[in-house]
Scaffold this motif. Structure first.
Motif, mmCIF file in Angstrom:
data_model
loop_
_atom_site.group_PDB
_atom_site.id
_atom_site.type_symbol
_atom_site.label_atom_id
_atom_site.label_comp_id
_atom_site.label_asym_id
_atom_site.label_seq_id
_atom_site.Cartn_x
_atom_site.Cartn_y
_atom_site.Cartn_z
ATOM 1 N N ARG A 327 45.664 -6.501 52.782
ATOM 2 C CA ARG A 327 44.383 -6.310 52.110
ATOM 3 C C ARG A 327 43.216 -6.605 53.046
ATOM 4 O O ARG A 327 42.120 -6.089 52.875
ATOM 5 N N GLY A 328 43.480 -7.418 54.044
ATOM 6 C CA GLY A 328 42.425 -7.751 54.996
ATOM 7 C C GLY A 328 42.220 -6.699 56.066
ATOM 8 O O GLY A 328 41.385 -6.879 56.960
ATOM 9 N N GLY A 329 42.996 -5.620 56.009
ATOM 10 C CA GLY A 329 42.755 -4.513 56.928
ATOM 11 C C GLY A 329 43.786 -4.328 58.024
ATOM 12 O O GLY A 329 43.510 -3.635 59.011
ATOM 13 N N MET A 330 44.981 -4.913 57.867
ATOM 14 C CA MET A 330 46.017 -4.701 58.864
ATOM 15 C C MET A 330 46.873 -3.489 58.482
ATOM 16 O O MET A 330 47.323 -3.357 57.348
ATOM 17 N N GLY A 331 47.073 -2.618 59.456
ATOM 18 C CA GLY A 331 48.020 -1.527 59.296
ATOM 19 C C GLY A 331 49.263 -1.839 60.112
ATOM 20 O O GLY A 331 49.153 -2.341 61.239
ATOM 21 N N TYR A 332 50.441 -1.568 59.556
ATOM 22 C CA TYR A 332 51.675 -1.979 60.216
ATOM 23 C C TYR A 332 52.705 -0.858 60.135
ATOM 24 O O TYR A 332 53.123 -0.460 59.045
ATOM 25 N N VAL A 333 53.120 -0.354 61.300
ATOM 26 C CA VAL A 333 54.180 0.651 61.376
ATOM 27 C C VAL A 333 55.436 -0.067 61.845
ATOM 28 O O VAL A 333 55.494 -0.547 62.984
ATOM 29 N N VAL A 406 54.965 10.071 57.049
ATOM 30 C CA VAL A 406 54.554 9.445 55.790
ATOM 31 C C VAL A 406 54.124 7.999 56.047
ATOM 32 O O VAL A 406 53.085 7.540 55.559
ATOM 33 N N VAL A 407 54.906 7.279 56.855
ATOM 34 C CA VAL A 407 54.569 5.887 57.178
ATOM 35 C C VAL A 407 53.242 5.829 57.942
ATOM 36 O O VAL A 407 52.371 5.004 57.636
ATOM 37 N N ILE A 408 53.091 6.707 58.924
ATOM 38 C CA ILE A 408 51.856 6.733 59.720
ATOM 39 C C ILE A 408 50.659 7.036 58.828
ATOM 40 O O ILE A 408 49.605 6.387 58.915
ATOM 41 N N ALA A 409 50.795 8.027 57.942
ATOM 42 C CA ALA A 409 49.699 8.408 57.051
ATOM 43 C C ALA A 409 49.319 7.252 56.130
ATOM 44 O O ALA A 409 48.130 6.982 55.898
ATOM 45 N N ARG A 410 50.311 6.556 55.608
ATOM 46 C CA ARG A 410 50.038 5.430 54.701
ATOM 47 C C ARG A 410 49.283 4.312 55.420
ATOM 48 O O ARG A 410 48.330 3.744 54.880
ATOM 49 N N LEU A 419 45.600 -2.509 63.939
ATOM 50 C CA LEU A 419 46.773 -1.649 63.781
ATOM 51 C C LEU A 419 47.874 -2.159 64.697
ATOM 52 O O LEU A 419 47.671 -2.301 65.906
ATOM 53 N N VAL A 420 49.034 -2.452 64.105
ATOM 54 C CA VAL A 420 50.230 -2.839 64.861
ATOM 55 C C VAL A 420 51.275 -1.753 64.627
ATOM 56 O O VAL A 420 51.715 -1.548 63.494
ATOM 57 N N ALA A 421 51.637 -1.058 65.684
ATOM 58 C CA ALA A 421 52.574 0.067 65.563
ATOM 59 C C ALA A 421 53.788 -0.183 66.446
ATOM 60 O O ALA A 421 53.671 -0.224 67.671
ATOM 61 N N ASN A 422 54.940 -0.356 65.820
ATOM 62 C CA ASN A 422 56.187 -0.613 66.527
ATOM 63 C C ASN A 422 57.013 0.674 66.535
ATOM 64 O O ASN A 422 57.440 1.141 65.484
ATOM 65 N N GLN A 423 57.218 1.265 67.705
ATOM 66 C CA GLN A 423 57.914 2.547 67.860
ATOM 67 C C GLN A 423 57.273 3.620 66.958
ATOM 68 O O GLN A 423 57.939 4.208 66.111
ATOM 69 N N PRO A 424 55.984 3.905 67.124
ATOM 70 C CA PRO A 424 55.269 4.775 66.171
ATOM 71 C C PRO A 424 55.739 6.221 66.146
ATOM 72 O O PRO A 424 55.521 6.914 65.144
#
Length: 543
Positions: A327-333, A406-410, A419-424
């Protein structure tokens, strides 16, 4: 064994996944199958493996028509398959996984024989797999090796590899390519499905390209990556990430002394210090299993820190729940979309709001609006070019690459502070990789701090403004984003940056001398062959 597919057509309702496809794979040939996510490659192989029945067409082995009513028929006919999504029982051991489906007539499994087979194949190909290890305790790359061991243990004459390198490190990929060459040299026919053009060019004897369910042509393995990419997606593709120099702002993410220890006492993250500024991409490189996964999970809050501090714009993250961080604005893949990124029985629309189900734009008083849910999904599907039948279909009906989108879009379809993206882009085709990379660069340019964790050095180099290399839980060093690939490779083995640069320079000089020697030797061999009328060497042996 010669494999022929003639006029294979397979439809799912109004969606035609395969249309009149012909494919011939000769004995001992490595035949690459290229295509975008959702092009129909996996469906075609599932038809071959007996998981689906074709609506039209036939399969021939050594010229004789065959029909497979299930995978058991295909296996008995000498066809093995390594699936894109693991077909493993998490609570089984490796030996039990190998024995599954091959039980003897008695009430007991011969697990000793299965253990011997695992050890033999593991030793032969350098897989380093413990037959008594529990599958769910193994890292993703090791689970993929278990799948390969299962297929090799069946003595398959035709081996289907569906995205086998999607979860492997560069070193493991090189080992697998060596295995493929060895198998092909022994007469095994291999159908190799991958999005990684470098691998195709390195190992394929022939290439067939499928686009939107139809064969659009054959390609020469000597073709450039740009030529292969254009044939795959039907347009020119930019193979390099186009980005302006970063304009970093204040330190946004501050990690100090972070330590993570497993219940067994293994230190996975060892006093890590990292800072990421607003408007920059920090890439984290390393061989899988060196603490990158644990680092990303601590950032989200699904793994606990044993020591250290993490703050985002001065706010302590470790005291916040996962929900508060999102909710604080973190995106996580997440690293593994099938386990941590999607709920397979949920619809595509539902998966697009998994971590914001209480967003006022979607729900009122705790109740999700079906209309708003569908509208949100239609917008995301269009923006991210996700190939689907309907937003109400289960996400399990999508190809792996489309599920990743779908995960990336969400995660990127909302305002972000980190944004933290692990193997995006794991398991994603070149056209989609281009789009995802563009979105991540745009996020950086909007001022968001971005952390990219990837075992793909090309991806790390393409996206990163700075690169942190991890080895055995520690950060070896943080280097500029334009650091040479071979230097990073040495650092991934624990070599400090200055020493890695010196070793790489020495190695490059030696390679140049060796290449000159090989060139002279090759010219001499060609002259001798022309003089004696000899047959030129097999191209695969000279790659």
């Amino acid at each position: 064994m010669k494999l022929e597919l003639q006029g294979i057509t397979k439809a799912f309702g109004p969606v035609v996944a395969n249309r009149d496809i012909d494919l011939v794979v000769e004995p001992g040939e490595i035949h690459a199958l290229l295509g975008e996510n959702g092009a129909g490659k996996s469906t075609l192989m599932n038809v071959l493996y007996g998981l689906y029945q074709p609506d039209h067409g036939q399969i021939l082995l050594d010229g004789a028509p065959v029909r497979f009513d299930g995978p058991g028929d295909a296996v008995r006919a000498g066809i093995g398959m390594v699936h894109q999504h693991f077909m493993l029982v998490p609570v089984f051991t490796v030996a039990e996984s190998l024995a599954l489906g091959h039980e003897g007539p008695g009430p007991l499994l011969d697990l000793d024989a299965a253990r011997r087979t695992v050890r033999e194949l593991s030793d032969r190909f350098g897989f380093d797999i413990d037959p008594d290890a529990v599958v769910e305790d193994l890292p993703v790359g090791a689970q993929q090796r278990v799948e390969i061991i299962k297929a090799l243990s069946r003595d398959a004459s035709v081996l289907i590899l569906d995205e086998p390198t999607a979860v492997l490190t560069p070193q493991e990929t090189d080992e697998l390519i060596g295995i493929m060459r060895e198998l092909a040299a022994s007469g095994t026919s291999i159908v190799f499905i991958t999005h990684k053009l470098r691998e195709v060019r390195a190992v394929a004897d022939r290439i067939t390209v499928i686009r939107r369910g139809e064969v659009v042509g054959q390609a020469d393995p000597a073709s450039s990556e740009s030529e292969l990419a254009a044939l795959m997606v039907g347009r020119s593709v930019t193979m390099q990430v186009e980005k302006a120099p970063a304009e970093p702002g204040e330190v946004a993410l501050d990690i100090r002394g972070l330590t993570v220890v497993t219940d067994a006492g293994t230190v996975m993250v060892d006093e890590v210090d990292l800072q990421v500024r607003a408007g920059e991409v920090l890439g984290i490189a390393g061989v899988q299993g060196n603490g990158q996964t644990e680092l990303s999970e601590v950032l989200l809050g699904i793994e606990s820190a044993d020591a250290g501090e993490i703050s985002l714009y001065g706010r302590d993250l470790l005291s916040q729940s996962v929900h508060q961080r999102l909710r604080g604005g973190m995106g996580y893949v997440p690293e593994d979309r099938s386990t941590d990124g999607v709920v397979s029985s949920f619809s595509i629309a539902e998966n697009l709001v998994l971590d914001r189900y209480d967003d006022p734009a979607i729900a009122r008083a705790g109740t999700i609006s079906p209309r708003r849910l569908a509208e949100n999904a239609e917008e995301q599907v269009a923006e991210y070019d996700i190939r689907i039948g309907s937003v109400h279909d289960p996400i399990s009906t999508l190809s792996g690459g489309n599920a990743q989108k779908v995960v990336i879009a969400r995660e990127m379809g909302r305002p972000l502070k980190l944004l933290v993206a692990n193997q995006p882009t794991r398991g994603v085709d070149v056209g989609s990789i281009e789009f995802i990379h563009q979105q991540m660069v745009a996020e950086r340019d909007a001022g968001t701090p971005v952390v990219v964790i990837s075992t793909e050095l090309d991806e790390v180099l393409a996206l990163s403004d700075r690169i942190a290399v991890m080895y055995r839980g520690k950060v070896v060093d943080v280097v500029p984003g334009d650091t040479p690939r071979d230097v990073l490779g040495l650092m991934m083995a624990g070599v400090p940056a200055p020493e890695a640069r010196a070793q790489a320079a020495t190695h490059e000089t030696a390679l140049a001398a060796a290449d000159e020697g090989r060139s002279i030797a090759a010219e001499r061999q060609e002259r001798l062959a022309a003089r004696d009328g000899a047959t030129p060497a097999n191209p695969r042996e000279t790659r």
